[in-house]
Design a protein around this motif. Structure first.
Motif, PDB file in Angstrom:
ATOM      1  N   UNK A 160     -34.783 124.522  -9.975  1.00 42.06           N
ATOM      2  CA  UNK A 160     -35.014 125.703 -10.817  1.00 42.06           C
ATOM      3  C   UNK A 160     -36.510 125.971 -11.019  1.00 42.06           C
ATOM      4  N   UNK A 161     -37.353 125.350 -10.200  1.00 38.33           N
ATOM      5  CA  UNK A 161     -38.786 125.663 -10.235  1.00 38.33           C
ATOM      6  C   UNK A 161     -39.010 127.064  -9.697  1.00 38.33           C
ATOM      7  N   UNK A 162     -40.021 127.735 -10.237  1.00 39.80           N
ATOM      8  CA  UNK A 162     -40.287 129.116  -9.845  1.00 39.80           C
ATOM      9  C   UNK A 162     -41.379 129.237  -8.782  1.00 39.80           C
ATOM     10  N   UNK A 163     -41.736 128.123  -8.141  1.00 41.82           N
ATOM     11  CA  UNK A 163     -42.793 128.189  -7.137  1.00 41.82           C
ATOM     12  C   UNK A 163     -42.246 127.748  -5.776  1.00 41.82           C
ATOM     13  N   UNK A 164     -43.117 127.763  -4.782  1.00 38.34           N
ATOM     14  CA  UNK A 164     -42.676 127.460  -3.413  1.00 38.34           C
ATOM     15  C   UNK A 164     -42.373 125.980  -3.208  1.00 38.34           C
ATOM     16  N   UNK A 165     -42.612 125.149  -4.222  1.00 38.51           N
ATOM     17  CA  UNK A 165     -42.267 123.737  -4.130  1.00 38.51           C
ATOM     18  C   UNK A 165     -40.796 123.502  -4.487  1.00 38.51           C
ATOM     19  N   UNK A 166     -40.116 124.573  -4.859  1.00 36.84           N
ATOM     20  CA  UNK A 166     -38.679 124.483  -5.100  1.00 36.84           C
ATOM     21  C   UNK A 166     -38.011 123.902  -3.856  1.00 36.84           C
ATOM     22  N   UNK A 167     -37.076 122.965  -4.067  1.00 35.93           N
ATOM     23  CA  UNK A 167     -36.416 122.310  -2.934  1.00 35.93           C
ATOM     24  C   UNK A 167     -35.724 123.293  -1.993  1.00 35.93           C
ATOM     25  N   UNK A 168     -35.290 124.430  -2.544  1.00 34.36           N
ATOM     26  CA  UNK A 168     -34.631 125.426  -1.703  1.00 34.36           C
ATOM     27  C   UNK A 168     -35.554 125.926  -0.606  1.00 34.36           C
ATOM     28  N   UNK A 169     -36.795 126.228  -0.980  1.00 29.95           N
ATOM     29  CA  UNK A 169     -37.720 126.798  -0.010  1.00 29.95           C
ATOM     30  C   UNK A 169     -38.103 125.776   1.065  1.00 29.95           C
ATOM     31  N   UNK A 170     -37.997 124.495   0.729  1.00 29.61           N
ATOM     32  CA  UNK A 170     -38.249 123.445   1.709  1.00 29.61           C
ATOM     33  C   UNK A 170     -37.019 123.103   2.532  1.00 29.61           C
ATOM     34  N   UNK A 171     -35.924 123.829   2.288  1.00 36.52           N
ATOM     35  CA  UNK A 171     -34.647 123.625   2.978  1.00 36.52           C
ATOM     36  C   UNK A 171     -34.127 122.191   2.829  1.00 36.52           C
ATOM     37  N   UNK A 172     -34.423 121.581   1.702  1.00 37.62           N
ATOM     38  CA  UNK A 172     -33.887 120.253   1.444  1.00 37.62           C
ATOM     39  C   UNK A 172     -32.414 120.374   1.056  1.00 37.62           C
ATOM     40  N   UNK A 173     -31.675 119.306   1.328  1.00 35.29           N
ATOM     41  CA  UNK A 173     -30.259 119.285   0.957  1.00 35.29           C
ATOM     42  C   UNK A 173     -30.058 118.233  -0.136  1.00 35.29           C
ATOM     43  N   UNK A 174     -30.448 118.605  -1.341  1.00 39.12           N
ATOM     44  CA  UNK A 174     -30.245 117.726  -2.490  1.00 39.12           C
ATOM     45  C   UNK A 174     -28.833 117.926  -3.003  1.00 39.12           C
ATOM     46  N   UNK A 175     -28.443 117.139  -3.992  1.00 40.96           N
ATOM     47  CA  UNK A 175     -27.072 117.221  -4.498  1.00 40.96           C
ATOM     48  C   UNK A 175     -26.717 118.618  -5.008  1.00 40.96           C
ATOM     49  N   UNK A 176     -27.531 119.245  -5.885  1.00 41.01           N
ATOM     50  CA  UNK A 176     -27.173 120.591  -6.338  1.00 41.01           C
ATOM     51  C   UNK A 176     -27.180 121.620  -5.213  1.00 41.01           C
ATOM     52  N   UNK A 177     -28.054 121.455  -4.228  1.00 41.71           N
ATOM     53  CA  UNK A 177     -28.099 122.410  -3.115  1.00 41.71           C
ATOM     54  C   UNK A 177     -26.871 122.254  -2.223  1.00 41.71           C
TER      55      UNK A 177
END
Length: 307
Positions: free
Chosen positions: A203-220
């Motif tokens: 839920x970070x609002x910057x480009x370090x958000x795991x989504x933008x890094x295409x990481x597959x964490x548990x919530x993703x």
């Protein structure tokens, strides 16, 4: 960090590094680590004393626990290009890598000076190797399922707790059952804290958000499994069909959608299962008070355990 533990880390730098610039750089790393008030040395000390240990060198072992985790933190940040304010990220990458090599030599050199048994040295390298295996899976995005995530996180993060415990029980004659319980606890704590980090980062609002890094964490992984048209852009992004610019254009709306999706609640449920398992193991653990209770406090850290 306990002052004597910090002093042992600084002593190692002085023993191995004569070049003034590198010596000062390493000490700045240690000073930054000290500001975190981390748990690693505390885990080592609590483990040692709750199992009845009385080694005169326990502070040196605790310093090694901090040193090993500092090394792995630096490598993790260099790989993720994260934590831009850290001293190992503000110096050149070449200097940071040289610093890592220096810290590794100091770590194993200190173990040699402490004259630990060969089998314990092997065990230490296996625990660190296990963490590196998990770290590599994370770096190459090898996680594609929840089971993959759980295994990877136990390897990567659980091993950090295992190493801190290991430094505490290494010189104590403990039953194999107790060591296995500590390893299980360590993996639980690794999962609890990593899931906490993943829920924060998504839920970070910057480009370090795991989504933008295409990481597959548990919530993703949960989001990717949701059959909802609203999450089609997310799936398209992970499949390479759209760029991150599409997500960033409506990032506030997208972050709110994530918060409403149930992925954070899902993470909390998995955390709760880990906490329950940890509590069951903790209750069976044969250890001395008040160090057993202190061990519990330290390993949970900032994570709140509901009584």
């Amino acid at each position: 960090m306990k002052q004597s533990v910090k002093e042992h880390m600084i002593r190692l730098v002085d023993e191995y590094i004569e070049v003034q610039g590198l010596n000062e750089l390493l000490k700045s790393f240690i000073a930054d680590k000290d500001k975190e008030n981390g748990a690693w040395a505390k885990v080592t000390l609590c483990t040692h004393y709750m199992l009845g240990g009385d080694s005169p060198h326990i502070d040196r072992y605790a310093a090694l626990a901090e040193l090993a985790n500092l090394i792995l933190d630096i490598v993790d940040d260099l790989q993720d290009q994260d934590q831009e304010d850290k001293p190992w990220m503000t110096c050149s990458q070449a200097e940071a890598l040289n610093a890592v090599l220096a810290l590794i030599m100091g770590f194993f050199g200190e173990l040699g000076q402490l004259q630990i048994k060969p089998e314990w040295l092997v065990e230490a390298t296996k625990i660190i190797g296990r963490s590196i295996n998990g770290q590599h899976k994370d770096v190459v995005n090898a996680t594609v399922s929840v089971d993959d995530y759980l295994v990877m996180t136990q390897e990567k993060s659980g091993s950090l707790f295992r190493l801190a415990c290991f430094m505490g029980y290494m010189t104590v004659d403990s039953p194999r059952e107790t060591i296995e319980q500590l390893h299980e606890l360590a993996d639980c704590f690794g999962l609890i804290h990593q899931i906490q980090n993943d829920m924060r980062d998504i839920v970070r609002y910057d480009v370090k958000n795991d989504l933008y890094g295409k990481k597959r964490t548990l919530p993703i992984l949960y989001l990717l499994s949701v059959e909802d048209e609203a999450f089609t852009p997310l799936k398209d992004y992970y499949e390479g069909k759209i760029s991150s610019d599409v997500l960033l254009q409506e990032k506030e709306t997208f972050i709110q959608m994530i918060k409403d999706s149930g992925c954070l609640e899902y993470g909390q449920v998995v955390q709760s299962v880990c906490v329950q398992k940890a509590e069951e193991i903790y209750e069976k653990l044969q250890a001395v008070s008040p160090w057993k209770e202190r061990f519990r406090e330290v390993t949970y850290g900032s994570f709140v355990v509901e009584e």
